[in-house]
Write an enzyme that holds these catalytic residues in place. Structure first.
Site, PDB file in Angstrom:
ATOM      1  N   CYS A  32       0.835  -1.215   0.000  1.00 54.55           N
ATOM      2  CA  CYS A  32       0.000   0.000   0.000  1.00 54.55           C
ATOM      3  C   CYS A  32       0.866   1.261   0.000  1.00 54.55           C
ATOM      4  CB  CYS A  32      -0.914  -0.054   1.232  1.00 54.55           C
ATOM      5  SG  CYS A  32      -1.733   1.488   1.641  1.00 54.55           S
ATOM      6  N   CYS A  35       0.033   3.866   2.658  1.00 53.48           N
ATOM      7  CA  CYS A  35       0.521   3.368   3.959  1.00 53.48           C
ATOM      8  C   CYS A  35       1.990   3.730   4.142  1.00 53.48           C
ATOM      9  CB  CYS A  35       0.364   1.853   4.055  1.00 53.48           C
ATOM     10  SG  CYS A  35      -1.339   1.268   3.951  1.00 53.48           S
TER      11      CYS A  35
END
Length: 105
Positions: A32, A35
């Site tokens: 991600c 993230c």
């Protein structure tokens, strides 16, 4: 990951969120990109507020039951817990000041 950041999983999650101080939990995954953008901000938070705030990270790929239990549909999802209860939630990557404001820190 910073030394002050706790890795939470199925075995210790409930213990981690029960602390007397605020606990900020980052639900993330290695693939991600947003993230990865938020991770250094949370590492800074763990360093700057050591002893006042606990920062924990839950890998959603390795701990899908925890993510499901808290209704995490998108990542990063960052949840602030106080004494085991969710008090605020942020979804997505935000600048540090906005993230802290929305989490109430």
């Amino acid at each position: 990951m910073a030394n002050n950041v706790v890795t939470a999983d199925q075995n210790n999650f409930n213990q981690v969120i029960q602390g007397t101080q605020p606990v900020v939990v980052d639900f993330w995954a290695s693939w991600c990109m947003p993230c990865r953008m938020v991770s250094p901000i949370l590492d800074e938070l763990a360093e700057e507020r050591q002893g006042a705030v606990t920062v924990a990270k839950v890998n959603v790929d390795e701990n899908p039951a925890i993510a499901s239990q808290y209704g995490v549909m998108s990542i990063p999802t960052i949840i602030r817990f106080q004494a085991g209860e969710e008090v605020s939630r942020v979804v997505g990557a935000l600048p540090k000041a906005e993230l802290l404001r929305r989490l109430g820190l």
